[in-house]
Design a protein around this motif. Structure first.
Motif, PDB file in Angstrom:
ATOM      1  N   LEU A 119       0.797  -1.222   0.000  1.00 18.11           N
ATOM      2  CA  LEU A 119       0.000   0.000   0.000  1.00 18.11           C
ATOM      3  C   LEU A 119       0.836   1.281   0.000  1.00 18.11           C
ATOM      4  CD1 LEU A 119      -2.803  -1.010   2.524  1.00 18.11           C
ATOM      5  CD2 LEU A 119      -2.906  -1.031   0.024  1.00 18.11           C
ATOM      6  N   ASP A 120       2.019   1.232   0.578  1.00 18.24           N
ATOM      7  CA  ASP A 120       2.906   2.403   0.653  1.00 18.24           C
ATOM      8  C   ASP A 120       2.198   3.650   1.178  1.00 18.24           C
ATOM      9  OD1 ASP A 120       5.209   1.115  -0.107  1.00 18.24           O
ATOM     10  OD2 ASP A 120       4.901   1.488  -2.234  1.00 18.24           O
ATOM     11  N   ILE A 121       1.731   3.563   2.411  1.00 14.70           N
ATOM     12  CA  ILE A 121       1.090   4.687   3.090  1.00 14.70           C
ATOM     13  C   ILE A 121       2.142   5.317   3.991  1.00 14.70           C
ATOM     14  CG2 ILE A 121      -0.777   5.395   4.640  1.00 14.70           C
ATOM     15  CD1 ILE A 121      -2.125   2.677   3.884  1.00 14.70           C
ATOM     16  N   TYR A 122       2.431   6.593   3.790  1.00 14.33           N
ATOM     17  CA  TYR A 122       3.472   7.259   4.556  1.00 14.33           C
ATOM     18  C   TYR A 122       2.889   8.190   5.615  1.00 14.33           C
ATOM     19  CZ  TYR A 122       6.838   5.499   1.234  1.00 14.33           C
ATOM     20  OH  TYR A 122       7.621   4.673   0.476  1.00 14.33           O
ATOM     21  N   ILE A 123       3.453   8.129   6.835  1.00 12.68           N
ATOM     22  CA  ILE A 123       3.096   9.065   7.907  1.00 12.68           C
ATOM     23  C   ILE A 123       3.789  10.393   7.599  1.00 12.68           C
ATOM     24  CG2 ILE A 123       3.243   9.546  10.376  1.00 12.68           C
ATOM     25  CD1 ILE A 123       3.395   6.486  10.803  1.00 12.68           C
ATOM     26  N   VAL A 124       5.080  10.309   7.414  1.00 12.45           N
ATOM     27  CA  VAL A 124       5.926  11.414   6.952  1.00 12.45           C
ATOM     28  C   VAL A 124       6.881  10.788   5.941  1.00 12.45           C
ATOM     29  CG1 VAL A 124       5.786  12.781   9.089  1.00 12.45           C
ATOM     30  CG2 VAL A 124       7.605  11.098   8.829  1.00 12.45           C
ATOM     31  N   PRO A 125       7.524  11.561   5.124  1.00  9.46           N
ATOM     32  CA  PRO A 125       8.438  10.972   4.140  1.00  9.46           C
ATOM     33  C   PRO A 125       9.434  10.005   4.791  1.00  9.46           C
ATOM     34  CG  PRO A 125       8.165  13.297   3.700  1.00  9.46           C
ATOM     35  CD  PRO A 125       7.463  13.019   5.003  1.00  9.46           C
ATOM     36  N   GLY A 126       9.473   8.795   4.258  1.00 14.36           N
ATOM     37  CA  GLY A 126      10.403   7.787   4.760  1.00 14.36           C
ATOM     38  C   GLY A 126       9.872   6.923   5.886  1.00 14.36           C
ATOM     39  N   VAL A 127       8.706   7.249   6.452  1.00 14.35           N
ATOM     40  CA  VAL A 127       8.124   6.462   7.552  1.00 14.35           C
ATOM     41  C   VAL A 127       6.785   5.906   7.081  1.00 14.35           C
ATOM     42  CG1 VAL A 127       7.341   6.474   9.946  1.00 14.35           C
ATOM     43  CG2 VAL A 127       9.260   7.918   9.268  1.00 14.35           C
ATOM     44  N   GLU A 128       6.770   4.613   6.828  1.00 14.84           N
ATOM     45  CA  GLU A 128       5.593   3.976   6.265  1.00 14.84           C
ATOM     46  C   GLU A 128       4.625   3.460   7.334  1.00 14.84           C
ATOM     47  OE1 GLU A 128       6.203   1.477   2.673  1.00 14.84           O
ATOM     48  OE2 GLU A 128       8.304   1.646   3.262  1.00 14.84           O
ATOM     49  N   LEU A 129       3.367   3.848   7.187  1.00 16.23           N
ATOM     50  CA  LEU A 129       2.314   3.354   8.070  1.00 16.23           C
ATOM     51  C   LEU A 129       1.930   1.921   7.708  1.00 16.23           C
ATOM     52  CD1 LEU A 129       0.246   3.903  10.312  1.00 16.23           C
ATOM     53  CD2 LEU A 129      -1.281   4.823   8.560  1.00 16.23           C
ATOM     54  N   ASP A 130       2.117   1.553   6.433  1.00 15.31           N
ATOM     55  CA  ASP A 130       1.733   0.208   6.015  1.00 15.31           C
ATOM     56  C   ASP A 130       2.534  -0.873   6.735  1.00 15.31           C
ATOM     57  OD1 ASP A 130       3.667   1.454   4.210  1.00 15.31           O
ATOM     58  OD2 ASP A 130       3.692  -0.468   3.168  1.00 15.31           O
ATOM     59  N   GLU A 131       3.733  -0.563   7.185  1.00 17.28           N
ATOM     60  CA  GLU A 131       4.515  -1.536   7.959  1.00 17.28           C
ATOM     61  C   GLU A 131       3.806  -1.856   9.274  1.00 17.28           C
ATOM     62  OE1 GLU A 131       7.138  -3.132   6.950  1.00 17.28           O
ATOM     63  OE2 GLU A 131       7.727  -1.931   5.220  1.00 17.28           O
ATOM     64  N   LEU A 132       3.276  -0.828   9.902  1.00  9.68           N
ATOM     65  CA  LEU A 132       2.543  -0.986  11.159  1.00  9.68           C
ATOM     66  C   LEU A 132       1.286  -1.830  10.938  1.00  9.68           C
ATOM     67  CD1 LEU A 132       2.675   0.183  14.128  1.00  9.68           C
ATOM     68  CD2 LEU A 132       1.078   1.912  13.323  1.00  9.68           C
ATOM     69  N   VAL A 133       0.542  -1.506   9.897  1.00 10.76           N
ATOM     70  CA  VAL A 133      -0.692  -2.229   9.584  1.00 10.76           C
ATOM     71  C   VAL A 133      -0.383  -3.670   9.174  1.00 10.76           C
ATOM     72  CG1 VAL A 133      -2.689  -2.295   8.022  1.00 10.76           C
ATOM     73  CG2 VAL A 133      -1.892  -0.111   8.933  1.00 10.76           C
ATOM     74  N   ALA A 134       0.635  -3.849   8.352  1.00 12.24           N
ATOM     75  CA  ALA A 134       1.018  -5.189   7.911  1.00 12.24           C
ATOM     76  C   ALA A 134       1.468  -6.044   9.098  1.00 12.24           C
ATOM     77  CB  ALA A 134       2.127  -5.102   6.868  1.00 12.24           C
ATOM     78  N   GLY A 135       2.222  -5.445  10.001  1.00  9.97           N
ATOM     79  CA  GLY A 135       2.672  -6.178  11.189  1.00  9.97           C
ATOM     80  C   GLY A 135       1.514  -6.582  12.086  1.00  9.97           C
ATOM     81  N   ALA A 136       0.564  -5.665  12.262  1.00 10.72           N
ATOM     82  CA  ALA A 136      -0.614  -5.985  13.072  1.00 10.72           C
ATOM     83  C   ALA A 136      -1.412  -7.117  12.431  1.00 10.72           C
ATOM     84  CB  ALA A 136      -1.486  -4.740  13.243  1.00 10.72           C
ATOM     85  N   ALA A 137      -1.556  -7.081  11.115  1.00 10.33           N
ATOM     86  CA  ALA A 137      -2.278  -8.143  10.409  1.00 10.33           C
ATOM     87  C   ALA A 137      -1.556  -9.479  10.543  1.00 10.33           C
ATOM     88  CB  ALA A 137      -2.442  -7.770   8.936  1.00 10.33           C
ATOM     89  N   PHE A 138      -0.238  -9.447  10.439  1.00 12.99           N
ATOM     90  CA  PHE A 138       0.558 -10.662  10.644  1.00 12.99           C
ATOM     91  C   PHE A 138       0.286 -11.215  12.042  1.00 12.99           C
ATOM     92  CE2 PHE A 138       4.369 -12.808  12.188  1.00 12.99           C
ATOM     93  CZ  PHE A 138       4.632 -13.702  11.152  1.00 12.99           C
ATOM     94  N   GLY A 139       0.300 -10.331  13.035  1.00 16.10           N
ATOM     95  CA  GLY A 139       0.040 -10.746  14.417  1.00 16.10           C
ATOM     96  C   GLY A 139      -1.344 -11.333  14.608  1.00 16.10           C
ATOM     97  N   VAL A 140      -2.333 -10.780  13.924  1.00 20.37           N
ATOM     98  CA  VAL A 140      -3.701 -11.330  14.005  1.00 20.37           C
ATOM     99  C   VAL A 140      -3.711 -12.773  13.514  1.00 20.37           C
ATOM    100  CG1 VAL A 140      -6.028 -11.216  13.007  1.00 20.37           C
ATOM    101  CG2 VAL A 140      -4.941  -9.135  13.832  1.00 20.37           C
ATOM    102  N   MET A 141      -3.100 -13.006  12.364  1.00 21.83           N
ATOM    103  CA  MET A 141      -3.110 -14.352  11.771  1.00 21.83           C
ATOM    104  C   MET A 141      -2.394 -15.374  12.666  1.00 21.83           C
ATOM    105  SD  MET A 141      -4.726 -14.157   8.866  1.00 21.83           S
ATOM    106  CE  MET A 141      -5.813 -12.944   9.552  1.00 21.83           C
TER     107      MET A 141
END
Length: 142
Positions: free
Chosen positions: A43-65
């Protein structure tokens, strides 16, 4: 998934009875988590340039599974196994996010550095702490 489940199973074997299913559900949870998290990571969603929010979301989804799959077995061993899912969500979110933040700078300093080592250590620290707490309230092996 099999490696993670096997290592966790070896540790759990000392604490609970019948750990044979742990490796299988761990492998399934990790496989599902990788598929979902990789898709979300695109998804490449950035909080600020160089800091991706999608990593946070992807990690949470991994944890759910992983948490959902492992909870199926964990609930046979401990009271309050439902807390295992939020622990995995937190572990996944923190580890993927921090791993994403440090990946590029660390590889500049140490070319080829496997940031999965850091990610795995963070994930293991969060979930390991939760597991220690959960194992304080065992269910009888009867």
């Amino acid at each position: 998934g099999v490696v993670i489940g096997t290592v966790q199973g070896l540790v759990l074997r000392r604490q609970v009875c019948r750990v044979d299913q742990w490796t299988r559900v761990s492998a399934a949870g990790v496989a599902a988590g990788v598929v979902v998290s990789q898709w979300l990571d695109l998804l490449d969603i950035y909080i600020v340039p160089g800091v991706e929010l999608d990593e946070l979301v992807a990690g949470a989804a991994f944890g759910v599974m992983v948490g959902l799959a492992q909870r199926l077995v964990l609930q046979k061993w401990v009271k309050g196994a439902g807390w295992w899912i939020p622990a995995n969500i937190l572990g996944g979110a923190v580890s993927f996010f921090v791993g994403g933040l440090i990946a590029t700078p660390v590889r500049v300093i140490i070319p080829g550095f496997p940031t999965a080592v850091v990610t795995g250590a963070l994930y293991g620290t969060v979930t390991g702490s939760a597991l220690v707490r959960l194992l304080r309230n065992p269910v009888s092996c009867g």
